[in-house]
Design a protein around this motif. Structure first.
Motif, PDB file in Angstrom:
ATOM      1  N   GLN A  56       0.830  -1.209   0.000  1.00  0.00           N
ATOM      2  CA  GLN A  56       0.000   0.000   0.000  1.00  0.00           C
ATOM      3  C   GLN A  56       0.863   1.257   0.000  1.00  0.00           C
ATOM      4  O   GLN A  56       0.548   2.237  -0.693  1.00  0.00           O
ATOM      5  N   VAL A  57       1.941   1.237   0.757  1.00  0.00           N
ATOM      6  CA  VAL A  57       2.866   2.375   0.785  1.00  0.00           C
ATOM      7  C   VAL A  57       3.571   2.496  -0.565  1.00  0.00           C
ATOM      8  O   VAL A  57       3.713   3.591  -1.129  1.00  0.00           O
ATOM      9  N   ALA A  58       4.002   1.368  -1.123  1.00  0.00           N
ATOM     10  CA  ALA A  58       4.748   1.363  -2.385  1.00  0.00           C
ATOM     11  C   ALA A  58       3.899   1.819  -3.564  1.00  0.00           C
ATOM     12  O   ALA A  58       4.432   2.302  -4.570  1.00  0.00           O
ATOM     13  N   ALA A  59       2.566   1.693  -3.452  1.00  0.00           N
ATOM     14  CA  ALA A  59       1.683   2.049  -4.561  1.00  0.00           C
ATOM     15  C   ALA A  59       1.789   3.527  -4.934  1.00  0.00           C
ATOM     16  O   ALA A  59       1.460   3.908  -6.064  1.00  0.00           O
ATOM     17  N   LEU A  60       2.265   4.370  -4.021  1.00  0.00           N
ATOM     18  CA  LEU A  60       2.409   5.804  -4.282  1.00  0.00           C
ATOM     19  C   LEU A  60       3.861   6.186  -4.581  1.00  0.00           C
ATOM     20  O   LEU A  60       4.199   7.365  -4.573  1.00  0.00           O
ATOM     21  N   VAL A  71      -2.741   1.710   5.569  1.00  0.00           N
ATOM     22  CA  VAL A  71      -4.120   2.172   5.363  1.00  0.00           C
ATOM     23  C   VAL A  71      -4.153   3.683   5.145  1.00  0.00           C
ATOM     24  O   VAL A  71      -4.922   4.190   4.318  1.00  0.00           O
ATOM     25  N   ALA A  72      -3.299   4.420   5.874  1.00  0.00           N
ATOM     26  CA  ALA A  72      -3.227   5.872   5.669  1.00  0.00           C
ATOM     27  C   ALA A  72      -2.806   6.189   4.235  1.00  0.00           C
ATOM     28  O   ALA A  72      -3.363   7.093   3.595  1.00  0.00           O
ATOM     29  N   GLU A  88      -6.872   7.095  -2.483  1.00  0.00           N
ATOM     30  CA  GLU A  88      -8.289   7.104  -2.826  1.00  0.00           C
ATOM     31  C   GLU A  88      -8.897   8.507  -2.748  1.00  0.00           C
ATOM     32  O   GLU A  88      -9.797   8.845  -3.521  1.00  0.00           O
ATOM     33  N   ARG A  89      -8.403   9.323  -1.811  1.00  0.00           N
ATOM     34  CA  ARG A  89      -9.026  10.623  -1.553  1.00  0.00           C
ATOM     35  C   ARG A  89      -8.209  11.792  -2.091  1.00  0.00           C
ATOM     36  O   ARG A  89      -8.526  12.934  -1.775  1.00  0.00           O
ATOM     37  N   ARG A  90      -7.200  11.514  -2.887  1.00  0.00           N
ATOM     38  CA  ARG A  90      -6.262  12.574  -3.260  1.00  0.00           C
ATOM     39  C   ARG A  90      -6.949  13.780  -3.891  1.00  0.00           C
ATOM     40  O   ARG A  90      -6.728  14.921  -3.468  1.00  0.00           O
ATOM     41  N   ASP A  91      -7.753  13.572  -4.898  1.00  0.00           N
ATOM     42  CA  ASP A  91      -8.406  14.699  -5.570  1.00  0.00           C
ATOM     43  C   ASP A  91      -9.357  15.427  -4.634  1.00  0.00           C
ATOM     44  O   ASP A  91      -9.406  16.663  -4.603  1.00  0.00           O
ATOM     45  N   GLU A  92     -10.123  14.664  -3.869  1.00  0.00           N
ATOM     46  CA  GLU A  92     -11.062  15.257  -2.914  1.00  0.00           C
ATOM     47  C   GLU A  92     -10.333  16.065  -1.846  1.00  0.00           C
ATOM     48  O   GLU A  92     -10.716  17.196  -1.520  1.00  0.00           O
ATOM     49  N   ASP A  93      -9.267  15.489  -1.303  1.00  0.00           N
ATOM     50  CA  ASP A  93      -8.481  16.183  -0.277  1.00  0.00           C
ATOM     51  C   ASP A  93      -7.874  17.467  -0.826  1.00  0.00           C
ATOM     52  O   ASP A  93      -7.915  18.523  -0.181  1.00  0.00           O
ATOM     53  N   MET A  94      -7.294  17.387  -2.021  1.00  0.00           N
ATOM     54  CA  MET A  94      -6.628  18.558  -2.588  1.00  0.00           C
ATOM     55  C   MET A  94      -7.616  19.685  -2.862  1.00  0.00           C
ATOM     56  O   MET A  94      -7.323  20.859  -2.590  1.00  0.00           O
TER      57      MET A  94
END
Length: 369
Positions: A53-57, A244-245, A251-257
């Protein structure tokens, strides 16, 4: 009264989803992930899911090493220069505005037979590219540049910096603590450090991404549990929390930004009488570092107990020394003492920003009058 929290560069609240994911590994699933029995294998499997999950970014051509913090990850990364020094490369070049975890560690290497160069920035906080290129050469072992500055939010041209480092035959270390999960990390970097508690995950966990083929020397010796470079038992709960963070950030990147940009726009309007420190355009919107001439920020923070904000890096706030970041921009001591940092996050709202601005501005006007 609970303070309005606007210090998201120092740390972030734990996401509810992260808490729920960690809880079983703190309570019933307490197996050692390095044990061969069923409970150990279950814990090890959870750690590996978190690693993915960390590596996915992060770039695909490397590995993730879990650490106890981003500071530990940075220290582990900088240790790569010991291998490179055998090639008669002994220069470490880092931006003058780097976080103390990079800057102070690089300066420590200056006492160990290495030559540390602090690269200047312009008044906007951006690296002077010509000076950078002129500073690098056949002796350069490693170049360090952070993605998003923790004090002023400026986004550095890290891809270009990595290309310059590689042309000189050096490695590039990126402190991505304030950018990971929010903006793209540099694909050309060789070493990338990140932290759990800056992305709504738990404290006491970080990670270092290492490009394939780069050798690291262990900092902690013992059982060699984490890929032979970090001895000690991993905490499945902390690893799961970080994983999980990271997943939530993806998942929330666009919404958060969009949400944080909206908060930042409102804050800019509410603090129209203040001057922004650092680039207005090339910055992460969740960080607003501003100053008002004649203000005593220490007194301001004492007067505004209803808002949690800062005068700079939490890591350096107890040192008594003025911000090296603001000094590198050319600010005078009085201007540094009149600067505050506001950090907006996922769980803030417009009403909080408006209330905080009202409290801070009222206290500032009262002080200046």
């Amino acid at each position: 009264m609970t303070a309005i929290y606007l210090d998201n560069q120092a740390t972030t609240p734990l996401a509810p989803e992260v808490f729920d994911a960690m809880l079983p590994w703190l309570k019933d699933n307490f197996g050692n992930p390095h044990s061969p029995h069923v409970m150990g294998r279950q814990a090890a499997a959870a750690v590996e899911v978190a690693r993915e999950q960390v590596a996915a970014l992060l770039p695909s051509n490397g590995r993730v090493i879990f650490t106890g913090s981003a500071t530990e990850a940075i220290n582990l990364a900088l240790g790569a220069v010991r291998n490179i020094s055998a090639q008669e490369r002994n220069q470490i070049a880092v931006l003058d505005t780097e976080h103390a975890a990079v800057r102070d560690t690089a300066l420590w290497y200056d006492t160990q037979g290495f030559e540390t160069t602090l690269l200047p920035v312009d008044p906007q906080g951006l690296v002077a590219m010509e000076r950078l290129e002129a500073s690098l050469g056949p002796k350069t072992a490693l170049v360090g540049a952070m993605l998003v500055n923790n004090e002023i939010g400026v986004i550095q041209p890290v891809e270009q910096i990595a290309e310059m480092a590689h042309r000189a035959g050096a490695l590039m270390l990126c402190d991505a603590v304030q950018g990971y999960g929010r903006i793209d990390v540099p694909q050309q970097a060789d070493l990338i450090a990140l932290s759990g508690h800056k992305i709504y995950g738990p404290k006491a966990i970080g990670a270092l991404w290492v490009r394939d083929g780069i050798e690291l020397q262990p900092m902690v010796h013992g059982g060699g549990q984490e890929q032979g470079v970090r001895s000690g038992t991993l905490s499945p709960a902390l690893c799961v929390g970080l994983g999980v963070a990271a997943k939530l950030c993806a998942e929330r990147r666009d919404e958060d930004m969009a949400h944080i940009a909206n908060l930042a726009d409102r804050a800019h309007n509410l603090f129209g009488d203040w001057t922004v420190n650092g680039s207005v355009d090339q910055r992460y919107p969740g960080n607003l570092n501003i100053r008002r001439d004649g203000l005593d920020v220490a007194r301001l923070m004492s007067d505004v107990r209803g808002v949690a904000f800062s005068a700079g890096s939490a890591c350096a706030s107890g040192s008594g020394r003025p911000s090296h970041v603001l000094a590198a921009l050319g600010l005078k001591p009085a201007e540094i003492k009149s600067s505050i940092r506001l950090g907006f996050g996922r769980y803030n709202n417009i009403e909080e920003v408006e209330q905080a601005a009202d409290l801070i501005n009222q206290a500032a006007e009262k002080q200046l009058s």
